[in-house]
Design an enzyme around this catalytic site. Structure first.
Site, PDB file in Angstrom:
ATOM      1  N   LYS A 162     -49.596  -2.265  68.779  1.00  0.00           N
ATOM      2  CA  LYS A 162     -50.398  -2.171  70.066  1.00  0.00           C
ATOM      3  C   LYS A 162     -51.686  -2.642  69.498  1.00  0.00           C
ATOM      4  CE  LYS A 162     -52.478   1.713  71.769  1.00  0.00           C
ATOM      5  NZ  LYS A 162     -53.831   1.143  71.781  1.00  0.00           N
ATOM      6  N   GLU A 180     -55.980  -3.985  71.065  1.00  0.00           N
ATOM      7  CA  GLU A 180     -56.861  -3.686  72.380  1.00  0.00           C
ATOM      8  C   GLU A 180     -57.353  -4.838  73.003  1.00  0.00           C
ATOM      9  OE1 GLU A 180     -59.691  -0.674  71.435  1.00  0.00           O
ATOM     10  OE2 GLU A 180     -58.333   0.768  71.169  1.00  0.00           O
ATOM     11  N   ASP A 213     -54.922   4.844  66.817  1.00  0.00           N
ATOM     12  CA  ASP A 213     -55.956   4.824  66.112  1.00  0.00           C
ATOM     13  C   ASP A 213     -56.983   6.045  66.199  1.00  0.00           C
ATOM     14  OD1 ASP A 213     -57.043   3.815  68.421  1.00  0.00           O
ATOM     15  OD2 ASP A 213     -58.115   2.309  67.344  1.00  0.00           O
ATOM     16  N   GLU A 224     -56.460   2.259  80.368  1.00  0.00           N
ATOM     17  CA  GLU A 224     -57.013   3.412  79.882  1.00  0.00           C
ATOM     18  C   GLU A 224     -58.379   3.639  80.800  1.00  0.00           C
ATOM     19  OE1 GLU A 224     -57.637   4.516  76.067  1.00  0.00           O
ATOM     20  OE2 GLU A 224     -59.146   5.937  76.354  1.00  0.00           O
ATOM     21  N   ASP A 238     -50.378   1.197  65.955  1.00  0.00           N
ATOM     22  CA  ASP A 238     -51.675   0.841  66.644  1.00  0.00           C
ATOM     23  C   ASP A 238     -52.332   0.186  65.654  1.00  0.00           C
ATOM     24  OD1 ASP A 238     -53.326   0.524  68.698  1.00  0.00           O
ATOM     25  OD2 ASP A 238     -54.219   2.614  68.530  1.00  0.00           O
TER      26      ASP A 238
HETATM   27  O1  KIV Z   1     -55.110   5.399  69.949  1.00  0.00           O
HETATM   28  C1  KIV Z   1     -54.551   5.904  70.810  1.00  0.00           C
HETATM   29  O2  KIV Z   1     -54.217   7.218  70.862  1.00  0.00           O
HETATM   30  C2  KIV Z   1     -54.554   5.352  72.144  1.00  0.00           C
HETATM   31  C3  KIV Z   1     -54.378   6.062  73.302  1.00  0.00           C
HETATM   32  C4  KIV Z   1     -55.520   6.762  73.845  1.00  0.00           C
HETATM   33  C5  KIV Z   1     -53.506   5.333  74.434  1.00  0.00           C
HETATM   34  O3  KIV Z   1     -54.902   4.076  72.095  1.00  0.00           O
END
Ligand code: KIV
Length: 302
Positions: A120, A122, A51, A189, A90
């Site tokens: 993915k 968060e 994202d 991160e 994401d």
């Molecule tokens: O959105 C993204 O690019 C990420 C990376 C920074 C791991 O989550």
């Protein structure tokens, strides 16, 4: 032969094998067909349609505004360019927090509409519960702990996480919780290297670091950061492997200068025509009826 020709698609068992063998995993973000082709041809293991697209390709000030529809559009382009890396979609802010049903619905959208194999999300708030629900629905989930940009305001801004013992304990608990609900891997991160090292020793699943030191099983960087396309300040953890942005700006500036000075196009960039065809065309143009004003006015056939 390209790396693509020799490689088999990267699967979850392959990642587990790599972790067991101590073989570092390479993950990079991709947001469109050209970046996906670069990732494919460079032979990376995992592409993340992150994202971060919100900022690096869509020009938003943070990751919060990007929508599911935008992520789907970008993901579809990435899928067309990347065939062998494992593709991670994401989940943007607002696509999973409110309920398990919403989380499953949007995880399925990403998989069905973009062709990513895994998603993915968060950490923070309801994430562990949502990760459990998505995993149970049959879609593998990658977790993400530490600096989680979607909730950066609540974390006090874009800051290193886990710098105090209390913060490190919280991080460790989050990572263990994400592992316990079935996350197959976790992104770490912006976490001090020693804290990461101490936590990853206690985890079985692979970890992918971004600003988390060398102890993780793999490393990820944002495509535009590592290639030097991003302008302005970048985080301390970014290493630039090329200055592509500079080359792009110089190229476009040179194009503009040559157009303005009449040096572009040159003979190499123009199409020719058979002299006989040209002469016949000129004869046609030179006819009296075509050289008078108004000769080009169109009249309907009666
Ligand atoms: O959105 C993204 O690019 C990420 C990376 C920074 C791991 O989550």
């Amino acid at each position: 032969m390209s790396a693509e020709g020799e490689r088999r698609p990267v699967t979850l068992p392959r990642l587990a094998e790599m972790k067991a063998a101590g073989e570092p995993m390479v993950m990079v973000t991709a947001y469109d067909y050209p970046s996906a082709r670069v990732a494919e041809e460079a032979g990376v293991d995992i592409v993340l349609v992150g994202d971060t697209a919100a900022m690096v390709v869509l020009g938003y000030p943070g990751t919060e505004p990007v929508s599911m529809d935008e992520m789907v559009m970008l993901g579809r382009a990435v899928r067309r360019g990347a065939k062998t890396p494992l593709m991670v979609g994401d989940m943007p802010m607002g696509s999973y927090e409110a309920s398990n049903e919403l989380a499953i619905h949007n995880a399925q959208r990403l998989v069905k509409e973009t062709g990513c194999q895994v998603v993915k999300l968060e950490a923070g708030g309801t994430s562990v519960e949502r990760a459990r629900a998505i995993v149970r629905s049959g879609i593998p989930v990658m977790g993400h702990v530490g600096l989680t940009p979607q909730t950066a305001t609540a974390l006090g801004g874009y800051k290193t996480q886990g710098k105090t013992a209390e913060g490190a304990i919280r991080l460790c608990e989050e990572a263990l919780a994400l592992q316990s609900v079935g996350c197959f891997a976790i992104v770490f991160e912006a976490i001090p290297a020693a804290i990461t090292e101490a936590i990853v020793e206690r985890l079985e699943v692979p970890t992918i670091g971004i600003g988390a030191g060398p102890a993780t099983a793999g490393q990820v960087l944002v495509y535009h950061d590592l290639l030097g396309i991003t302008t302005g300040r970048v985080p301390k953890f970014v290493k630039r492997y090329a200055e592509v942005g500079e080359a792009m700006r110089a190229g476009v500036a040179q194009f503009a200068a040559e157009v303005r000075s009449g040096h572009f196009p040159e003979p190499d960039q123009v199409y020719g025509v058979e002299p006989a065809e040209l002469s016949e065309f000129r004869r046609y143009l030179d006819q009296e009826s075509l050289s008078s004003p108004g000769a080009w006015d169109w009249e309907p056939l009666s």
